[in-house]
Design a protein around this motif. Structure first.
Motif, mmCIF file in Angstrom:
data_model
loop_
_atom_site.group_PDB
_atom_site.id
_atom_site.type_symbol
_atom_site.label_atom_id
_atom_site.label_comp_id
_atom_site.label_asym_id
_atom_site.label_seq_id
_atom_site.Cartn_x
_atom_site.Cartn_y
_atom_site.Cartn_z
ATOM 1 N N LEU A 452 0.832 -1.195 0.000
ATOM 2 C CA LEU A 452 0.000 0.000 0.000
ATOM 3 C C LEU A 452 0.872 1.251 0.000
ATOM 4 O O LEU A 452 1.986 1.237 0.524
ATOM 5 C CB LEU A 452 -0.915 0.011 1.219
ATOM 6 C CG LEU A 452 -1.863 -1.180 1.343
ATOM 7 C CD1 LEU A 452 -2.660 -1.083 2.635
ATOM 8 C CD2 LEU A 452 -2.798 -1.252 0.143
ATOM 9 N N PRO A 453 0.388 2.343 -0.579
ATOM 10 C CA PRO A 453 1.163 3.587 -0.528
ATOM 11 C C PRO A 453 1.203 4.137 0.885
ATOM 12 O O PRO A 453 0.569 3.613 1.808
ATOM 13 C CB PRO A 453 0.383 4.517 -1.471
ATOM 14 C CG PRO A 453 -1.002 3.963 -1.502
ATOM 15 C CD PRO A 453 -0.870 2.484 -1.317
ATOM 16 N N GLN A 459 -2.735 7.275 -3.675
ATOM 17 C CA GLN A 459 -1.654 6.996 -4.609
ATOM 18 C C GLN A 459 -0.455 7.868 -4.272
ATOM 19 O O GLN A 459 -0.608 9.023 -3.841
ATOM 20 C CB GLN A 459 -2.082 7.287 -6.053
ATOM 21 C CG GLN A 459 -3.138 6.364 -6.620
ATOM 22 C CD GLN A 459 -2.543 5.068 -7.157
ATOM 23 O OE1 GLN A 459 -1.427 4.690 -6.835
ATOM 24 N NE2 GLN A 459 -3.311 4.366 -7.976
ATOM 25 N N VAL A 460 0.734 7.331 -4.474
ATOM 26 C CA VAL A 460 1.975 8.095 -4.420
ATOM 27 C C VAL A 460 2.799 7.673 -5.630
ATOM 28 O O VAL A 460 3.124 6.493 -5.787
ATOM 29 C CB VAL A 460 2.772 7.837 -3.127
ATOM 30 C CG1 VAL A 460 4.091 8.606 -3.165
ATOM 31 C CG2 VAL A 460 1.963 8.228 -1.898
ATOM 32 N N ALA A 461 3.118 8.625 -6.485
ATOM 33 C CA ALA A 461 3.947 8.353 -7.657
ATOM 34 C C ALA A 461 5.228 9.158 -7.556
ATOM 35 O O ALA A 461 5.211 10.340 -7.189
ATOM 36 C CB ALA A 461 3.200 8.716 -8.935
ATOM 37 N N GLY A 723 12.581 1.066 3.737
ATOM 38 C CA GLY A 723 11.330 0.984 3.002
ATOM 39 C C GLY A 723 10.863 2.377 2.638
ATOM 40 O O GLY A 723 10.503 3.171 3.513
ATOM 41 N N LEU A 724 10.869 2.700 1.352
ATOM 42 C CA LEU A 724 10.622 4.061 0.905
ATOM 43 C C LEU A 724 9.230 4.556 1.277
ATOM 44 O O LEU A 724 9.044 5.738 1.555
ATOM 45 C CB LEU A 724 10.827 4.132 -0.611
ATOM 46 C CG LEU A 724 10.771 5.511 -1.263
ATOM 47 C CD1 LEU A 724 11.764 6.455 -0.638
ATOM 48 C CD2 LEU A 724 11.026 5.389 -2.757
ATOM 49 N N ASP A 725 8.249 3.672 1.304
ATOM 50 C CA ASP A 725 6.889 4.127 1.594
ATOM 51 C C ASP A 725 6.748 4.640 3.022
ATOM 52 O O ASP A 725 5.866 5.449 3.302
ATOM 53 C CB ASP A 725 5.893 2.986 1.353
ATOM 54 C CG ASP A 725 5.767 2.647 -0.123
ATOM 55 O OD1 ASP A 725 6.029 3.545 -0.951
ATOM 56 O OD2 ASP A 725 5.429 1.507 -0.451
ATOM 57 N N GLY A 726 7.604 4.184 3.925
ATOM 58 C CA GLY A 726 7.530 4.672 5.296
ATOM 59 C C GLY A 726 8.706 5.526 5.709
ATOM 60 O O GLY A 726 8.661 6.179 6.748
#
Length: 881
Positions: A452-453, A459-461, A723-726
């Motif tokens: 999940l983003p 969304q995260v792009a 982890g880039l998302d966090g």
């Protein structure tokens, strides 16, 4: 690897071992304190096989299995680029599956001894296909493994039977985790040789792993604690029916490591449970029942079975069921959009109940079709459909007799985003979609294994060219466009009212921060080359580019690497310099972690030339003691390399990190372990994903204690992003005076020297400049009197909170200045300059003084970097009278 994780790992490892049902100690007569041990009159010997095996190991037909050496050109590349099997070795294959096993010799990754699996694949039309993103399996006897002295083919399959590859040699303690396991798994196995056999039957999809022990000891060694170790597991997410993609904390009868681009494997010990072992920082282990080793004889045990299948979870589970004669039920159907058109990119999930997850499909293609398989014994089930950017659909009931069920997604549309700079040129950017007016952000149970983003985002792009088309559910949403801390951000509100609707959004971002000849680096970025990160290297680089970081530096554990190839492949040389190679050496829970910058990767060397922090026995020196080198020894060896790298002490606090290990006391400036104390390091990671106020009474105190005693130690700020998302790359970042704004003009020595000499500031969203005359951080200045004046300028984009400035002179706070709106010198023409003023301070007699300037806010860096608090701080300027 965070310091807090390291402390938890060391403390919790032993408790987890005890919790898995094992006796409290496996030490028996013959342990390391038992003295000389009697040996056998006629020690048993292990059989060796043929050195080459079958001449055509990849040519097996139906009813055949083969084993033999395989040429490197017959091995396809790993899709991720992370595979190590280009060096050749032995192939074990039939007409269904294959495993590649390394030849004898020094080995990459964590097990240094060869003779281990390098990769797995399917076999189709005589070729290897669907290569799995295989990491590393540790085949252990207690804390020992085979120090491989030979790899041979015990059976090449030409007789129509099983094909067998054998790796044999004496047992030795596995080096990298000796500090974790030696006290708990204390039985010594010197005097025991062993052979690992990899066995593949014709027509089978599984490889059996057997270990034969040949003990030359004339007494029983007792029972073995059987530990099964796995490294690089984030590359192949762990799965088990029941807990689904969250199996780490429960015992299971089998555990799957999955890959949606290639095959995965089910790991089990038939007839035994895999109890919870040591799981931390990318290392996972399981324990199974103890087994005895006979004295003066041979003992063969079934160590494990690996069933190969895929791509994807469902195909892997189906292969495992077939190998075990478990009847399966097929469920299939079509997933459609709300308008009725087939929906692509949707996974269908199946569970028997909220507590028992079963399987998931591969993403649907353009026809929207999905297929999943469950044991035929299962009754009524629940189906779910999920695609990123859509709401989760389900549960949809399907009874025990049904085999088809179509599913429909909710209404949704698309947002087509274009981001440019003020001239209209395409601009790399972070593009996010956030909810408005109570719109619901889709959520998915963790058992489903969906990535999940960032929390609170639909969304995260991370776009290297500023263009993205993003799926969003029906409702009202805010599109936020940003490019790191030097730019203003823009947002647009949109509303999706009908299914399939597309809305165009554009934004122009203004660069407002003035940083001439300054470029910023993050020296602590992990990719999936690290054993504890799942992030694809290109994805990580996109994160750096989108957030305006000019110098992203890979710091993968025990593996030298850089971003050169990825920068070239994305064509972003004008935005980022990828040529700074590095490594994070971890000493695995003993004396801490350090970054070595720069380090030139050398593909001809083990782990691409990573410096060693241990010595261990080898086939040439089998009696060489396993030894973890002292920090000073390792630092000196690293600094002696041709690149003359700087050593950065990473996250140094805690018992298993450097300052804690040596017992450094910032009050007295003394250490408890003087022989392990290094007097030459000049860079310390003071800000590890942390801000000024969080570290002010912790690591900043240590930093100032060095400066107070005349030792020039400079601060570095890095993300330590696993982890880039966090954990966003570039929060914080180290901004260096490099004499150019063009990343293409940078060189590793130039960056190295700027770090080592403290010609830098740290930015967590705020940019602080401090100068005395023309001199900036790291410089020496003669004040010409008892007082000096430092010119302070604080810059921040309008969305970044700035509340106060702290002036630190000689380790003490000279002043804390609240920043008010009226402090901006030119709020109309230069509103980003929040504060600019001269500050006077006294200069001490004798050795002089140093001054540091910090600025900070308290509102987080939303909506760009969730949960991060803005700050900026300079390295010291040194002043004498």
């Amino acid at each position: 690897m965070r310091a807090s994780l390291l402390r938890c790992f060391t403390i919790s490892a032993l408790s987890m071992v005890l919790a898995c049902g094992e006796p409290e100690d496996d030490a028996v007569d013959g342990g390391e304190d038992a003295g000389p041990q009697p040996t056998c009159e006629s020690p048993p010997e292990l059989e060796l096989g043929d050195p080459d095996g079958h001449a055509e190991p990849l040519g097996a037909g139906p009813g055949e299995a083969r084993a033999g050496r395989i040429a490197g050109d017959a091995l396809p590349p790993f899709p991720s680029g992370l595979g190590m099997w280009d060096e050749g070795g032995f192939l074990l294959a039939n007409d269904r599956v294959a495993m590649v096993i390394e030849d004898v010799g020094p080995s990459h990754l964590y097990d240094p001894w060869g003779g281990r699996p390098l990769g797995i694949a399917r076999v189709e039309d005589g070729a290897l296909v669907d290569v799995g993103d295989f990491g590393e399996i540790l085949i252990l006897t207690g804390r020992y493994t085979v120090m491989t002295t030979s790899v041979t083919v015990l059976a090449d399959g030409s007789d129509g039977g099983a094909a067998i590859v054998r790796a044999s040699g004496p047992l030795r303690a596995l080096p990298f985790f000796e500090a974790i396991t030696a006290r708990r798994l204390s039985t010594e196995f010197e005097g025991v040789d062993a052979a690992i056999d990899y066995v593949l039957e014709p027509g089978s999809s599984h490889v059996d792993v057997r270990i034969t022990y040949a003990s030359s000891l004339a007494f029983p060694t007792g029972s073995i604690t059987t530990m099964h170790g796995f490294m690089y597991t984030p590359r192949m997410p762990a799965f088990a029916p029941g807990p689904g993609f969250s199996p780490q904390s429960v015992s299971v009868d089998a555990i799957s490591y999955t890959d949606e681009r290639g095959v995965g494997f089910v790991y089990e010990v038939p007839g035994d449970d895999l109890s919870v072992g040591i799981n931390a920082s990318g290392f996972e282990s399981r324990f199974t029942a103890r087994r005895p080793i006979a004295d003066c004889g041979l003992t063969t045990v079934e160590h494990a079975r690996l069933t190969i299948g895929g791509p994807g979870v469902d195909a892997l589970q189906r292969a495992h069921a077939e190998e075990n004669d478990v009847a399966m039920r097929t469920i299939e159907g079509v997933v459609r959009d709300a308008s009725g058109a087939p929906a692509a990119g949707v996974r269908v999930h199946v569970r028997a109940s909220e507590e028992r997850y079963l399987t998931r499909s591969l993403p649907t293609g353009d026809d929207g079709r999905y297929v999943v398989h469950v044991p035929a014994s299962e009754g009524a089930l629940e189906l779910f459909a999920y695609r990123q950017g859509d709401a989760l659909v389900g549960p949809v009931a399907i009874d025990a007799a049904s085999t088809t069920r179509d599913l429909a997604l909710g209404a949704g549309g698309w947002v087509r985003v274009t981001v440019a700079d003020e001239s209209g040129a395409a601009l790399p950017s972070r593009i996010q979609v956030l909810p408005l007016d109570g719109a619901s952000v889709p959520s998915v149970p963790s058992a489903f294994g969906e990535a999940l983003p960032t929390s609170g985002r639909v969304q995260v792009a991370l776009s290297e060219d500023g263009t993205e088309t993003l799926r969003v559910p029906a409702g009202r949403w805010r599109v936020v466009m940003s490019r790191g801390y030097e730019y203003e951000l823009e947002s647009r509100d949109v509303e999706i009212t009908s299914d399939g609707q597309t809305i165009d959004v554009s934004g122009q971002l203004a660069r407002v921060i003035e940083t001439p000849d300054v470029q910023c680096a993050d020296f602590h970025i992990h990719t999936r080359r690290s054993n504890d990160s799942a992030d694809d290297v290109t994805y990580k680089l996109r994160g750096a580019i989108a957030d305006g970081l000019e110098i992203p530096v890979r710091s993968d554990h025990e593996f030298a690497a850089d971003f050169t190839a990825e920068v070239g492949a994305l064509g972003v040389e004008a935005w980022a310099y990828g040529g700074i190679g590095s490594v994070e050496m971890s000493s695995m829970e003993l004396w801490g972690h350090m970054g070595v910058v720069p380090l030139t990767p050398d593909p001809t060397q083990i782990n691409h030339g990573t410096p060693l922090w241990q010595e261990w026995p080898t086939p040439e020196q089998p009696d060489l003691p396993l030894r973890t080198m002292s920090p000073v020894e390792v630092f000196d060896a690293a600094r002696a390399r041709p690149e003359r790298p700087t050593v950065i002490i990473n996250h140094p606090l805690g018992d298993t990190n450097y300052f804690g290990y040596v017992g450094y006391d910032p009050v007295t400036g003394t250490v408890e372990r003087e022989d392990d104390w290094d007097d030459e390091f000049t860079a310390v990671e003071i800000f590890n994903d942390a801000d000024w106020r969080r570290e002010r009474e912790r690591l900043v105190v240590h930093w100032l204690s060095f400066l107070d005693r005349g030792r020039r130690v400079f601060a570095v700020g890095s993300s330590d992003s696993h982890g880039l998302d966090g954990s966003p790359v570039g929060y914080p970042r180290t901004c260096m005076a490099l004499g150019t704004d063009d990343p293409r003009e940078l060189t590793p020595p130039g960056v190295r020297d700027a770090v080592a000499q403290g010609r830098s500031t740290i930015s967590g969203g705020i940019y602080v400049d401090a100068t005395i005359g023309e001199a900036g951080p790291g410089a020496d200045v003669v004040a010409g009197g008892a007082r000096a004046t430092v010119h302070v300028r604080v810059q921040a984009a309008s969305w970044v909170d700035v509340d106060a400035i702290e002036i630190v002179v000689d380790g003490r706070t000279l002043d804390t200045i609240e920043i008010l709106p009226g402090d901006a010198p030119d709020p109309v023409a230069r509103p980003h300059v929040r504060f600019e003023r001269d500050v006077e301070f006294d200069v001490a007699e004798g050795r002089g003084s140093y001054v540091i300037v910090a600025a900070y806010g308290d509102a987080t860096l939303e909506p760009v970097h969730r949960g991060r608090v803005p700050f900026g701080v300079t390295n010291p300027i040194f002043v004498t009278r």
